[in-house]
Structure formats: structure tokens, C-alpha cells
Design an enzyme around this catalytic site. Structure first.
Site, short mmCIF file in Angstrom:
data_model
loop_
_atom_site.label_atom_id
_atom_site.label_comp_id
_atom_site.label_asym_id
_atom_site.label_seq_id
_atom_site.Cartn_x
_atom_site.Cartn_y
_atom_site.Cartn_z
CB THR A 15 -9.07 -7.42 -11.46
OG1 THR A 15 -9.65 -6.59 -12.46
CG2 THR A 15 -8.72 -8.76 -12.04
CB ILE A 137 5.49 -16.73 -10.75
CG1 ILE A 137 4.81 -16.97 -12.09
CG2 ILE A 137 6.83 -17.45 -10.69
CD1 ILE A 137 5.64 -16.52 -13.28
CG ASP A 202 3.04 -3.98 -14.95
OD1 ASP A 202 2.54 -3.73 -13.83
OD2 ASP A 202 3.27 -5.14 -15.33
CE LYS A 206 4.27 -6.88 -12.80
NZ LYS A 206 3.45 -7.34 -13.93
N GLY A 303 -4.29 -11.58 -13.69
CA GLY A 303 -5.66 -12.10 -13.65
C GLY A 303 -6.14 -12.28 -12.23
P1 NAP Z 1 -8.75 -2.46 -10.22
O1 NAP Z 1 -9.54 -3.55 -10.86
O2 NAP Z 1 -8.69 -1.14 -10.87
O3 NAP Z 1 -9.35 -2.28 -8.73
C1 NAP Z 1 -8.97 -1.27 -7.85
C2 NAP Z 1 -9.90 -1.28 -6.65
O4 NAP Z 1 -9.41 -0.37 -5.68
C3 NAP Z 1 -11.34 -0.86 -6.96
O5 NAP Z 1 -12.23 -1.64 -6.22
C4 NAP Z 1 -11.39 0.60 -6.49
O6 NAP Z 1 -12.65 1.00 -5.99
C5 NAP Z 1 -10.41 0.57 -5.34
N1 NAP Z 1 -9.74 1.87 -5.15
C6 NAP Z 1 -8.86 2.46 -5.97
N2 NAP Z 1 -8.46 3.64 -5.47
C7 NAP Z 1 -9.09 3.78 -4.29
C8 NAP Z 1 -9.10 4.79 -3.29
N3 NAP Z 1 -8.39 5.88 -3.41
N4 NAP Z 1 -9.89 4.59 -2.19
C9 NAP Z 1 -10.63 3.47 -2.08
N5 NAP Z 1 -10.66 2.48 -2.98
C10 NAP Z 1 -9.91 2.64 -4.09
O7 NAP Z 1 -7.25 -2.93 -9.98
P2 NAP Z 1 -6.68 -4.41 -9.93
O8 NAP Z 1 -6.42 -4.91 -11.32
O9 NAP Z 1 -7.51 -5.24 -9.02
O10 NAP Z 1 -5.22 -4.16 -9.30
C11 NAP Z 1 -5.07 -3.90 -7.94
C12 NAP Z 1 -3.59 -3.92 -7.58
O11 NAP Z 1 -3.05 -5.21 -7.84
C13 NAP Z 1 -2.73 -2.94 -8.37
O12 NAP Z 1 -1.67 -2.50 -7.55
C14 NAP Z 1 -2.18 -3.80 -9.49
O13 NAP Z 1 -0.98 -3.30 -10.05
C15 NAP Z 1 -1.93 -5.09 -8.73
N6 NAP Z 1 -1.91 -6.30 -9.53
C16 NAP Z 1 -2.89 -6.53 -10.44
C17 NAP Z 1 -2.87 -7.71 -11.17
C18 NAP Z 1 -3.94 -8.02 -12.19
O14 NAP Z 1 -3.82 -9.04 -12.87
N7 NAP Z 1 -4.97 -7.21 -12.32
C19 NAP Z 1 -1.83 -8.64 -10.98
C20 NAP Z 1 -0.83 -8.36 -10.01
C21 NAP Z 1 -0.89 -7.18 -9.30
P3 NAP Z 1 -13.95 1.11 -6.95
O15 NAP Z 1 -14.25 -0.32 -7.31
O16 NAP Z 1 -14.99 1.71 -6.09
O17 NAP Z 1 -13.53 1.93 -8.11
N1 HSE Z 2 -1.02 -5.53 -15.84
C1 HSE Z 2 -0.18 -6.52 -15.27
C2 HSE Z 2 0.21 -7.53 -16.33
C3 HSE Z 2 -0.86 -7.20 -14.13
O1 HSE Z 2 -0.37 -7.50 -17.43
O2 HSE Z 2 1.10 -8.34 -16.09
C4 HSE Z 2 0.06 -8.10 -13.33
O3 HSE Z 2 1.02 -7.37 -12.65
#
Ligand code: NAP
Ligand code: HSE
Length: 429
Positions: A15, A137, A202, A206, A303
Site C-alpha cells: 500500500t 499528519i 498499533d 505510536k 492509506g
Molecule cells: P503492505 O501493503 O503489507 O506491504 C508490504 C510490502 O513490503 C510488500 O510489497 C511486501 O512484498 C514487502 N515486504 C514485506 N516483507 C518483506 C521482506 N521480508 N522482504 C522483502 N519485501 C518485503 O504494508 P503497508 O500497508 O504498505 O505498510 C508498510 C509500512 O508502513 C508498515 O510499517 C506500516 O505499519 C506502515 N504504515 C502503513 C500505513 C497504511 O496506511 N497502510 C500508514 C502508516 C504507516 P510483497 O508485495 O512481495 O509481498
Molecule cells: N493500520 C494503521 C491505521 C495504518 O489504521 O492507522 C497507519 O499507521
């Protein structure tokens, strides 16, 4: 004149990673004006090389971290994979190799943030993580810089988009918990394992990060008391509304009696409080400081593009630092050791729903137990009796948690009490 180019690697193309790649493309024509250099994302690390990835060319994908680590042209690593390992190893190795780092990984920072910040400082390397708390934010930089003279005493935040989305849908549209969670997952808000969202982990991570920065003392996730939203029912939401409150999952980091309070739990917020109007996946962080008084930050907390916006903001700052030879001042390294207060020693008001036998003296018995344990009653409503069972809804005054817990244990042993249906903390003293 040769064009300045800064090469970066993106770890993760889920994402957030796909949003970062897309936003870097959208900003490419302005990057030189913003920073003095072009940004080229030379490699994208993923697990599965064969997954379809819109907008990311196949030839930049790799599943081999060493290809990135050993590439001396890559100066900047953007970690958006998530999880503690291997992210911790990769970031540590990147810092040791003199590469600058941006991460959105709160799981990692809530456990090893202080070690990584210390290592980065010692190595003169940038480690930025604005996206790790409350998505788009800006709150990390204000805590480290703009508010660092504010003598902060309390931070109260809605810092999980998934649970705020679920509670909003349950409150405003009578949507079921399951359906609201499914929608939050489809919208890319939820963690890979949404237990982290709904159980408050989560938000707890934070809170640990914000508390460490606000009070200059290392707080880790295991220091934070967490309680999620899985026990909140439609009845709780309805009764809260009747009393003039909205239920939110709130993270608190506060200073009291020379100790840090760090906790996450559902809370009844008065409908007129600014946090009550924070809906859907929006997050908000409300801070109070002796010098700054009150301030509130609000925006999209989760997001693809909101999170990418915070990540790319960090990238832009680091690119400028690279070009001006100014890397390594991150701030945020703790220089105090303040103990964390056990939850039993904190004070809260409580909303309690009790099912009791509808017989003379029942209310007096219950009030007696509460009074004997220093729990004062601020409001009480008795709902019409059904089949000899009446429902009491009580809001208490401010009470030490251990006194409240003692009272609940005694109530549970009384024959007049049939069920304690809900216990939720209430905002205010
Ligand atoms: P996600 O959709 O699950 O994506 C994770 C990505 O990392 C995928 O592309 C996956 O590869 C890759 N990956 C995971 N483990 C790996 C490994 N061991 N070696 C190589 N590649 C690996 O996660 P996300 O929602 O984007 O979140 C990513 C980070 O941002 C997390 O720390 C999350 O807490 C943080 N975050 C997320 C949001 C949100 O709204 N989603 C907001 C703030 C912070 P594959 O695609 O090949 O599986
Ligand atoms: N899963 C987290 C949330 C993503 O819903 O706020 C952002 O850190």
C-alpha cells in the site's frame, strides 16, 4: 552542467510503497526546484518478484537486499515493508553503510527506535520517520522541534485510522463491526494483521514513539497499556450517545507525579470536544504544554497517498541534507530516564453498564460497594426492567484504577449483579 541525481531504494511495494513510487513520479518535474537534485528510485525490494505491480517497472524489482546494500550509488533507503525483522537488520546495515534512511515502521521504532536513533547520530546519518505516527499528519517533527520548548504535559490522540473508521461507521450508520473492518481493510488502512489495529497495539506503538519524543525518555511498546475496541457493542455506542458522548480509541501519553502515563483504550469523549468530530480514517493529536497551552493536529492517518505524502516529505528533507552535507541531526535521542506509571496507579472516570436484579435495595447495595472503594457516582440512569432484570448505566467520578478494579471484583461476587456489560473510561477529571 551535469544534473545532480540522488539514487534511492524502496523496501516494500505494498500500500505505502506503491504510493511512494507513484508520488515520486508525480513530483519528478519539481524535484530539482524542491531539493536541488533529481530522485531516482533505482531498486524496489519485494518478497514476490512475480506479483503484478501497477506503475512499477519489472526491471527495478529485486528480492535481494544485498543488491541494494552493496550498491554504492544508492544513498537513501526508504523502508516501507513493515515488521521488526528483517527491517531492523536492513536499516541497521544501511546506517552502518552510511546510507540515509526513511521509515514508516512503527512496529520497529516502538521497540528499537532509541537504538537506531543513537546509531544514526553516531554515524552522522539521517533517520526520519514522519509517516510512522498518524500518517500524513506532521507530528513527529513538531514533537522533536517546534514543540520542544513547550514543556508538554499531555498528548491525547486518535492515532489509528482503522479503528476510527470502524467506530464512525458503527456510530453513524449502525454498520456491523465485521463489515466496517472489511471496508477499512479494502481501503488499505488496516495492518497486514488487523489484530494490531483493533486490539490497540498499533496505537500503542505510536504512543510509545510520541511519549519518547515528547518527554525525552525511552518508552517502548511493552510499557504501554493497551485495550482495543473488540468489546465495544452497539449498546455502548447508543448509551454513550444518550449521555452526550462519542466512543473513540484514544492513545494517551502524559506526565503525572513525575511519571509517564502511556496507554491506549476506548474512551467516551464529550460530543463538543474537538476529538469527537474526528471521523472515518482521520487521525488527530491533541497536545497540551505548560508553555504552548493547547494545540491540535488533524489529518488522514492511513492509506496509500496520505502515508506516501509523509514519506516523501522526509525524502525531500534528506535530499536537501545530502546536497548541503548536513545529514545526521535527527533529534529524538532520549536523555532522561522517567519511569512509566502502572495503569493501576492512573486515574480515570468510568462508564459502567450493569445488569442487576430489579429488587428493592439493589441500587443501594451497588452504590455502597462503589462508595466503600472510593468510587464516586457522577451520573446514574436506570433503564426499564425486563424479566426482573434492570440495567444501570453509571458514570463515575475520577478514581484510581486499582480502586475501581477492587469495586468491580466485589460487585461480581454479589448475587444482585447479573452481568457487567461494559466498562469504558470517560474523558476528563
Ligand atoms: P503492505 O501493503 O503489507 O506491504 C508490504 C510490502 O513490503 C510488500 O510489497 C511486501 O512484498 C514487502 N515486504 C514485506 N516483507 C518483506 C521482506 N521480508 N522482504 C522483502 N519485501 C518485503 O504494508 P503497508 O500497508 O504498505 O505498510 C508498510 C509500512 O508502513 C508498515 O510499517 C506500516 O505499519 C506502515 N504504515 C502503513 C500505513 C497504511 O496506511 N497502510 C500508514 C502508516 C504507516 P510483497 O508485495 O512481495 O509481498
Ligand atoms: N493500520 C494503521 C491505521 C495504518 O489504521 O492507522 C497507519 O499507521
Amino acid at each position: 552542467m551535469e544534473k545532480n541525481v540522488i539514487y534511492a531504494a524502496l523496501l516494500g511495494a505494498g500500500t505505502v510503497g506503491s504510493g511512494v513510487y507513484k508520488l515520486a513520479g508525480m513530483l519528478s518535474s519539481e524535484m530539482v526546484q524542491k531539493t536541488g537534485a533529481c530522485l531516482v528510485i533505482k531498486k524496489v525490494l519485494v518478497r514476490n518478484l512475480y506479483k503484478e505491480r501497477e506503475g512499477i517497472p519489472q526491471d527495478v524489482l529485486t528480492d535481494n537486499w544485498n543488491e541494494i546494500l552493496e550498491d554504492r550509488e544508492i544513498q537513501l533507503v526508504i523502508e516501507v515493508m513493515g515488521g521488526v525483522e528483517p527491517a531492523n537488520t536492513y536499516i541497521t546495515q544501511a546506517i552502518l553503510a552510511g546510507k540515509q534512511v526513511v521509515t514508516a515502521n512503527k512496529d520497529l521504532l516502538a521497540e528499537h527506535g532509541q537504538e537506531l536513533l543513537t546509531l544514526a547520530e553516531n554515524r552522522g546519518v539521517d533517520l526520519q520517520f514522519e509517516a510512522a505516527v498518524a500518517g500524513a499528519i506532521p507530528i513527529i517533527r513538531p514533537l522533536k522541534q517546534s514543540l520542544s520548548a513547550s514543556m508538554l504535559t499531555e498528548i491525547m490522540g486518535i492515532v489509528n485510522g482503522t479503528t476510527n473508521y470502524i467506530l464512525t461507521k458503527m456510530t453513524e450508520e449502525n454498520m456491523s463491526y465485521e463489515e466496517a473492518l472489511r471496508q477499512a481493510t479494502d481501503l488499505g488502512y488496516a495492518e497486514a494483521d488487523p489484530t494490531a489495529d483493533v486490539e490497540g497495539y498499533d496505537a500503542g506503538r505510536k504512543v510509545a514513539i510520541m511519549a519518547s519524543l515528547a518527554y525525552n525518555s525511552g518508552v517502548v511498546f511493552s510499557d504501554v497499556y493497551t485495550e482495543g475496541i473488540t468489546r465495544i457493542t452497539a449498546d455502548d455506542v447508543r448509551y454513550a450517545k444518550e449521555f452526550g458522548y462519542v466512543i473513540k480509541l484514544v492513545g494517551v501519553a502524559a506526565l503525572s507525579d513525575g511519571q509517564i502515563e502511556a496507554r491506549v483504550h476506548p474512551m467516551l469523549i464529550p460530543a463538543q470536544h474537538p476529538l469527537a468530530s474526528v471521523r472515518d480514517s482521520f487521525n488527530a493529536v491533541f497536545v497540551h504544554g505548560e508553555a504552548c497551552d493547547d494545540a491540535m493536529f488533524m489529518g488522514r492517518g492511513a492509506g496509500m497517498m496520505p502515508t506516501a505524502s509523509a514519506v516523501m516529505g522526509d525524502v525531500i528533507i534528506i535530499m536537501r541534507n545530502i546536497l548541503h552535507d548536513n545529514c545526521g541531526w535527527n533529534g529524538g535521542v532520549a536523555y532522561k530516564k522517567i519511569p512509566v506509571k502502572p495503569i493501576e496507579e492512573t486515574k480515570s472516570r468510568f462508564f459502567v453498564r450493569l445488569k442487576v436484579s430489579d429488587r428493592p435495595g439493589a441500587l443501594a447495595n451497588i452504590a455502597g460497594v462503589l462508595g466503600n472503594n472510593d468510587v464516586s457516582i457522577a451520573q446514574v440512569v436506570q433503564k426499564p426492567s425486563k424479566d426482573g432484570i434492570a440495567e444501570l448505566v453509571i458514570i463515575t467520578g475520577s478514581v484510581l484504577e486499582r480502586h475501581f478494579n477492587d469495586a468491580m471484583v466485589i460487585l461480581k461476587g454479589m448475587s444482585v449483579l447479573k452481568e457487567i456489560c461494559g466498562e469504558i473510561r470517560v474523558y476528563g477529571e
